[in-house]
Design a protein around this motif. Structure first.
Motif, PDB file in Angstrom:
ATOM      1  N   LEU A 138       7.768   4.643   0.972  1.00  0.00           N
ATOM      2  CA  LEU A 138       8.815   3.851   0.040  1.00  0.00           C
ATOM      3  C   LEU A 138       8.356   2.735  -0.291  1.00  0.00           C
ATOM      4  CD1 LEU A 138      11.869   4.933   2.894  1.00  0.00           C
ATOM      5  CD2 LEU A 138      11.132   6.187  -0.223  1.00  0.00           C
ATOM      6  N   SER A 139       7.880   1.668   0.296  1.00  0.00           N
ATOM      7  CA  SER A 139       7.175   0.595   0.147  1.00  0.00           C
ATOM      8  C   SER A 139       5.799   0.662  -0.443  1.00  0.00           C
ATOM      9  CB  SER A 139       6.766  -0.204   1.262  1.00  0.00           C
ATOM     10  OG  SER A 139       5.675   0.199   1.762  1.00  0.00           O
ATOM     11  N   LYS A 140       5.324   1.197  -0.512  1.00  0.00           N
ATOM     12  CA  LYS A 140       4.031   1.744  -1.743  1.00  0.00           C
ATOM     13  C   LYS A 140       3.038   0.517  -1.764  1.00  0.00           C
ATOM     14  CE  LYS A 140       6.550   3.414  -6.009  1.00  0.00           C
ATOM     15  NZ  LYS A 140       7.712   3.647  -5.380  1.00  0.00           N
ATOM     16  N   LYS A 141       2.343   0.490  -0.120  1.00  0.00           N
ATOM     17  CA  LYS A 141       2.386  -0.972   0.601  1.00  0.00           C
ATOM     18  C   LYS A 141       1.228  -0.216   1.399  1.00  0.00           C
ATOM     19  CE  LYS A 141       3.938  -4.255  -1.904  1.00  0.00           C
ATOM     20  NZ  LYS A 141       3.321  -5.320  -2.294  1.00  0.00           N
ATOM     21  N   PRO A 142      -0.130  -0.285   1.670  1.00  0.00           N
ATOM     22  CA  PRO A 142      -0.981   0.287   2.855  1.00  0.00           C
ATOM     23  C   PRO A 142      -0.185  -0.228   3.976  1.00  0.00           C
ATOM     24  CG  PRO A 142      -1.725  -1.557   1.711  1.00  0.00           C
ATOM     25  CD  PRO A 142      -0.586  -1.002   0.764  1.00  0.00           C
ATOM     26  N   VAL A 143      -0.239   0.628   5.364  1.00  0.00           N
ATOM     27  CA  VAL A 143       0.259  -0.017   6.786  1.00  0.00           C
ATOM     28  C   VAL A 143      -1.449   0.226   7.079  1.00  0.00           C
ATOM     29  CG1 VAL A 143       0.364   0.932   9.194  1.00  0.00           C
ATOM     30  CG2 VAL A 143       1.660   2.170   6.934  1.00  0.00           C
ATOM     31  N   SER A 144      -1.922  -1.585   7.509  1.00  0.00           N
ATOM     32  CA  SER A 144      -3.658  -1.754   7.905  1.00  0.00           C
ATOM     33  C   SER A 144      -3.633  -1.863   9.232  1.00  0.00           C
ATOM     34  CB  SER A 144      -3.207  -3.657   7.132  1.00  0.00           C
ATOM     35  OG  SER A 144      -2.264  -4.164   7.760  1.00  0.00           O
ATOM     36  N   PHE A 145      -2.100  -2.365   9.931  1.00  0.00           N
ATOM     37  CA  PHE A 145      -2.090  -2.363  11.484  1.00  0.00           C
ATOM     38  C   PHE A 145      -0.702  -1.620  12.235  1.00  0.00           C
ATOM     39  CE2 PHE A 145      -4.856  -5.718  10.265  1.00  0.00           C
ATOM     40  CZ  PHE A 145      -6.187  -5.972  10.887  1.00  0.00           C
ATOM     41  N   ILE A 146      -1.139  -0.600  13.527  1.00  0.00           N
ATOM     42  CA  ILE A 146      -0.134  -0.528  14.205  1.00  0.00           C
ATOM     43  C   ILE A 146      -0.642  -1.131  15.244  1.00  0.00           C
ATOM     44  CG2 ILE A 146      -0.022   1.384  13.332  1.00  0.00           C
ATOM     45  CD1 ILE A 146      -1.099   3.427  15.286  1.00  0.00           C
TER      46      ILE A 146
ATOM     47  N   ASP B 291       0.601  -7.599   1.208  1.00  0.00           N
ATOM     48  CA  ASP B 291       0.205  -6.503   0.248  1.00  0.00           C
ATOM     49  C   ASP B 291       0.273  -5.952   1.749  1.00  0.00           C
ATOM     50  OD1 ASP B 291      -0.737  -8.329  -1.664  1.00  0.00           O
ATOM     51  OD2 ASP B 291      -1.657  -9.496  -0.639  1.00  0.00           O
ATOM     52  N   ASP B 292       0.314  -5.686   2.586  1.00  0.00           N
ATOM     53  CA  ASP B 292       0.387  -4.270   3.464  1.00  0.00           C
ATOM     54  C   ASP B 292       1.671  -4.694   4.777  1.00  0.00           C
ATOM     55  OD1 ASP B 292      -2.824  -5.728   2.596  1.00  0.00           O
ATOM     56  OD2 ASP B 292      -3.015  -4.378   4.056  1.00  0.00           O
ATOM     57  N   VAL B 293       1.363  -3.181   5.425  1.00  0.00           N
ATOM     58  CA  VAL B 293       2.878  -3.492   6.225  1.00  0.00           C
ATOM     59  C   VAL B 293       2.008  -3.092   7.430  1.00  0.00           C
ATOM     60  CG1 VAL B 293       4.298  -1.799   7.567  1.00  0.00           C
ATOM     61  CG2 VAL B 293       4.054  -1.924   4.369  1.00  0.00           C
ATOM     62  N   ILE B 294       2.812  -3.562   8.412  1.00  0.00           N
ATOM     63  CA  ILE B 294       2.106  -3.837  10.238  1.00  0.00           C
ATOM     64  C   ILE B 294       3.254  -2.885  10.995  1.00  0.00           C
ATOM     65  CG2 ILE B 294       2.160  -4.920  12.390  1.00  0.00           C
ATOM     66  CD1 ILE B 294       0.958  -7.214  10.486  1.00  0.00           C
ATOM     67  N   ILE B 295       3.083  -1.401  10.977  1.00  0.00           N
ATOM     68  CA  ILE B 295       3.963  -1.681  11.929  1.00  0.00           C
ATOM     69  C   ILE B 295       4.365  -1.503  13.585  1.00  0.00           C
ATOM     70  CG2 ILE B 295       5.020   0.717  12.894  1.00  0.00           C
ATOM     71  CD1 ILE B 295       4.029   2.111   9.810  1.00  0.00           C
ATOM     72  N   THR B 296       5.073  -1.866  14.583  1.00  0.00           N
ATOM     73  CA  THR B 296       5.406  -1.978  15.140  1.00  0.00           C
ATOM     74  C   THR B 296       5.831  -0.950  16.341  1.00  0.00           C
ATOM     75  OG1 THR B 296       6.590  -3.974  15.472  1.00  0.00           O
ATOM     76  CG2 THR B 296       4.616  -4.818  15.030  1.00  0.00           C
TER      77      THR B 296
END
Length: 75
Positions: free
Chosen positions: A37-45, A15-20
């Protein structure tokens, strides 16, 4: 590479992306490219090595602050 990576991950449901490791990147544009590109929200970094201390939820304020910091430090 990013397009292939996202395509491969889209084969599983998420559902969401986490960028580390955004503190280690040379190109901060992927903070924009990944959700587009993923059409998914980023929820955490994550911008550091300490886990879970360096993981933070994505808010407009912390993303803007990150871009401002990166742009001023990398002139």
């Amino acid at each position: 590479d990013l397009k292939v990576l996202i395509k491969n991950f889209l084969e599983i449901e998420f559902d969401d992306v986490i960028i580390t490791k955004i503190d280690e990147t040379l190109k901060i544009g992927n903070l924009i490219n990944i959700p587009v590109l993923s059409k998914k929200p980023v929820s955490f970094i994550s911008r550091g090595q300490r886990i879970p201390e360096d993981i933070e939820p994505v808010t407009l304020k912390n993303i803007v602050n990150f871009f401002i910091k990166e742009l001023t430090e990398n002139k």
